[in-house]
Design a protein around this motif. Structure first.
Motif, mmCIF file in Angstrom:
data_model
loop_
_atom_site.group_PDB
_atom_site.id
_atom_site.type_symbol
_atom_site.label_atom_id
_atom_site.label_comp_id
_atom_site.label_asym_id
_atom_site.label_seq_id
_atom_site.Cartn_x
_atom_site.Cartn_y
_atom_site.Cartn_z
ATOM 1 N N ARG A 106 0.942 -1.013 -0.005
ATOM 2 C CA ARG A 106 -0.063 -0.040 -0.046
ATOM 3 C C ARG A 106 0.855 1.336 -0.073
ATOM 4 O O ARG A 106 0.480 2.322 -0.615
ATOM 5 N N GLN A 107 1.689 1.340 0.721
ATOM 6 C CA GLN A 107 2.887 2.607 0.779
ATOM 7 C C GLN A 107 3.422 2.581 -0.513
ATOM 8 O O GLN A 107 3.818 3.816 -1.164
ATOM 9 N N PHE A 108 3.765 1.615 -1.023
ATOM 10 C CA PHE A 108 4.436 1.674 -2.596
ATOM 11 C C PHE A 108 3.431 2.083 -3.485
ATOM 12 O O PHE A 108 3.763 3.095 -4.480
ATOM 13 N N ALA A 109 2.245 1.635 -3.306
ATOM 14 C CA ALA A 109 1.251 2.257 -4.277
ATOM 15 C C ALA A 109 0.818 3.687 -3.958
ATOM 16 O O ALA A 109 0.619 4.724 -4.966
ATOM 17 N N GLU A 110 0.907 4.340 -2.924
ATOM 18 C CA GLU A 110 0.918 5.532 -2.524
ATOM 19 C C GLU A 110 1.830 6.497 -3.075
ATOM 20 O O GLU A 110 1.724 7.482 -3.542
ATOM 21 N N ARG A 111 3.167 5.813 -3.208
ATOM 22 C CA ARG A 111 4.309 6.577 -3.910
ATOM 23 C C ARG A 111 3.955 6.666 -5.233
ATOM 24 O O ARG A 111 4.402 7.721 -5.858
ATOM 25 N N MET A 112 3.491 5.587 -5.821
ATOM 26 C CA MET A 112 3.187 5.613 -7.225
ATOM 27 C C MET A 112 2.032 6.533 -7.844
ATOM 28 O O MET A 112 2.174 7.278 -8.484
ATOM 29 N N ALA A 113 1.254 6.796 -6.410
ATOM 30 C CA ALA A 113 -0.040 7.631 -6.739
ATOM 31 C C ALA A 113 0.615 9.193 -6.950
ATOM 32 O O ALA A 113 -0.047 10.038 -7.578
ATOM 33 N N VAL A 114 1.444 9.612 -5.961
ATOM 34 C CA VAL A 114 1.990 11.031 -6.202
ATOM 35 C C VAL A 114 3.423 10.791 -7.298
ATOM 36 O O VAL A 114 3.299 12.127 -7.845
#
Length: 177
Positions: A106-114
């Motif tokens: 999930r944290q990796f996905a949040e970094r992808m989202a930004v």
């Protein structure tokens, strides 16, 4: 304006003329690191400073630029709500991992989202400039040609006597993309 020098001047509270190359380099790491979700731990490793100093850099950055924090948070919220984020030109990047129960995923996905709206917009703009330039060179009767793209730069080759005209065209094309 050199954004890294300007941020260094603001964060270190010195005139831009007093920003050292070390200060600028640190702020370049902060600028890129923060917008791509780097933690204080990661920034401390990058800058070779203490975790506390890195955390202070990040805190000072967001205090000075609260709209950046709001933008980053909005991208994560959009990814959670819609399952994707968009570039400025509307290209979508689906991020299904944003709903993962695994905190690491999930944290990796949040970094992808930004990251995706920023890097994707940069890619969209350089592609737009390449398309316009490839049509404009022959339209102006220039023999120069677009040779390659390197990150945010376009490289052309052609007769030396066209160098000034092509440089001006490149600058205008990229600024207007």
């Amino acid at each position: 304006e050199d954004i890294h020098r300007a941020v260094a001047a603001l964060i270190y509270n010195v005139p831009e003329t007093d920003v050292t190359s070390q200060m600028r380099s640190a702020m370049k790491a902060v600028n890129y690191g923060i917008i791509y979700g780097m933690s204080a731990h990661g920034l401390a490793n990058e800058l070779e400073c203490s975790h506390e100093e890195a955390a202070e850099f990040i805190s000072a950055y967001f205090q000075r630029y609260p709209a950046v924090r709001a933008f980053l948070d909005a991208q994560i919220e959009q990814a959670k709500r819609l399952g994707y984020v968009c570039t400025v030109l509307g290209r979508r990047r689906h991020i299904r991992e944003i709903a993962s129960p695994d905190p690491t995923v999930r944290q990796f996905a949040e970094r992808m989202a930004v990251n995706a709206p920023i890097q994707g917009t940069a890619a969209d703009l350089i592609k737009r400039a390449m398309i316009r330039l490839s049509g404009e060179l022959p339209r102006r009767g220039l023999r120069s040609r677009l040779l390659l793209q390197v990150h945010d730069e376009l490289v052309c080759e052609g007769p030396r006597e066209e160098a000034d005209a092509v440089a001006a065209l490149l600058r205008d094309t990229m600024e207007q993309a």
